[in-house]
Design a protein around this motif. Structure first.
Motif, short mmCIF file in Angstrom:
data_model
loop_
_atom_site.label_atom_id
_atom_site.label_comp_id
_atom_site.label_asym_id
_atom_site.label_seq_id
_atom_site.Cartn_x
_atom_site.Cartn_y
_atom_site.Cartn_z
N PRO A 1 -25.04 62.60 -35.98
CA PRO A 1 -25.68 63.59 -35.09
C PRO A 1 -26.32 64.72 -35.88
N VAL A 2 -27.40 65.24 -35.34
CA VAL A 2 -28.08 66.37 -35.97
C VAL A 2 -27.23 67.63 -35.87
N SER A 3 -26.52 67.75 -34.73
CA SER A 3 -25.64 68.90 -34.51
C SER A 3 -24.50 68.46 -33.62
N VAL A 4 -23.49 69.32 -33.49
CA VAL A 4 -22.32 69.01 -32.66
C VAL A 4 -22.55 69.60 -31.27
N ASP A 5 -22.53 68.72 -30.28
CA ASP A 5 -22.72 69.15 -28.90
C ASP A 5 -21.39 69.34 -28.19
N LYS A 6 -21.38 70.13 -27.14
CA LYS A 6 -20.22 70.29 -26.27
C LYS A 6 -20.33 69.29 -25.12
#
Length: 329
Positions: free
Chosen positions: A158-163
């Protein structure tokens, strides 16, 4: 109230030492048989290490039980093995058997160490844990060398960590609404490997047995394992994840049994118990409801089979009675 004698084993220590003695006396015999039949020098070297570890643990338990005035259970001896029979298992499945068992042993020794009160028991299980961890590392290297971790499942980074914002992340009770996450895949892969090894053990036990009662019992376990494999493989397939190979070709056509009936039943009882524990761990961490339901119902089926295995052991006079609390009557 008078203080209890501090130089006694706790109930937890007794239980863990008994289980260690039974499991490792079996391991000494089974591994010695594997050494006789294995052909790959790398496998033979690994097996010699495994025998050394199991023998150390058998001697350690004997000394501790003797020190604290406890008898040790019957365990397994040369009477439970026929080392002159032809090979029943090929080298690949032998590696996988040892890998699965070392995975199961690690947490058991960690818990036994953390529950122990007496210093010498704590030190014993600390050593067992360390040696098992090193042995597992040897097996991982051997598995990598032989290509036995394939297929490996890799996920997009993933490009970033999502909630997580929607409760639908957990899905419905009958059908999931999102792809499997990393933890769910891990539990499926671990249990596929474990159940496949268990299934091949059951297949081999059917092949070498002459007792109709045991053949029927092992066939039932074999069918149960096949069902569990289909459920787990289908969950991976729905997300277009790779299917894991089966190991039928790793069992030879020998019909000579290297193991006693008692040992075979105990082996399956241990497999059932350890698999139930794995399923329980999976249920406690899996977030998709439908996957959790699958593990729960399969665990219930396996629990019944494990219970029937113990009842058969009792019926045949194979089960030693672990020490009990004082009878209040």
């Amino acid at each position: 109230m008078a203080l209890e004698n501090q130089y006694t084993l706790t109930a937890g220590e007794v239980a863990n030492l008994w289980n260690s003695y039974m499991g490792n006396t079996m391991a000494v015999g089974v591994t010695s048989y594997f050494i006789k039949t294995a052909t790959d020098p790398d496998v033979v070297e690994m097996l010699h290490n495994a025998v050394d570890i199991a023998d150390f643990e058998v001697q350690g338990v004997r000394e501790l039980l003797k020190k604290y005035g406890h008898p040790h259970p019957q365990g397994f001896s040369s009477e439970d093995f026929n080392f002159e029979t032809p090979a029943l298992y090929k080298d690949t499945i032998i590696i996988l058997i040892k890998y699965i068992l070392s995975q199961a042993a690690g947490p058991i020794y960690t818990v036994a160490h953390s529950e122990a009160v007496n210093y010498d028991v704590r030190q014993f299980y600390l050593t067992c844990s360390s040696r098992t961890s090193n042995f597992n590392a040897q097996l991982v290297e051997l598995m990598e060398k032989k290509g036995l971790f394939h297929p490996k499942i890799h996920l997009p980074i993933p490009v970033s960590v999502d909630k997580v914002h929607k409760k639908s992340y957990m899905g419905g009770w009958l059908a999931g609404r999102r792809p499997l996450n990393a933890g769910e895949i891990m539990h499926l892969v671990t249990n596929i490997r474990n159940i496949e090894v268990e299934r091949e053990f059951l297949t081999s036990f059917v092949q070498v047995n002459t007792s109709k009662v045991l053949i029927d019992h092992f066939k039932r376990g074999e069918q149960l394992a096949e069902k569990h494999l289909k459920v787990f493989q289908s969950l991976l397939a729905k997300d277009n994840l790779p299917q894991f190979p089966t190991l039928e070709n790793e069992i030879t056509d020998s019909t000579d049994s290297p193991f006693s009936e008692r040992m075979m039943l105990y082996k399956i009882a241990v497999f059932a118990s350890s698999t139930i524990a794995r399923y329980g761990t999976a249920i406690s961490t899996i977030m998709r409801k439908d996957v959790g339901v699958d593990f729960s119902r399969l665990m219930a089926e396996l629990s019944l089979y494990g219970e029937d295995t113990l009842e058969l052991m009792i019926e045949l006079g194979y089960l030693d009675q672990i020490p009990l609390a004082k009878d209040s009557d």
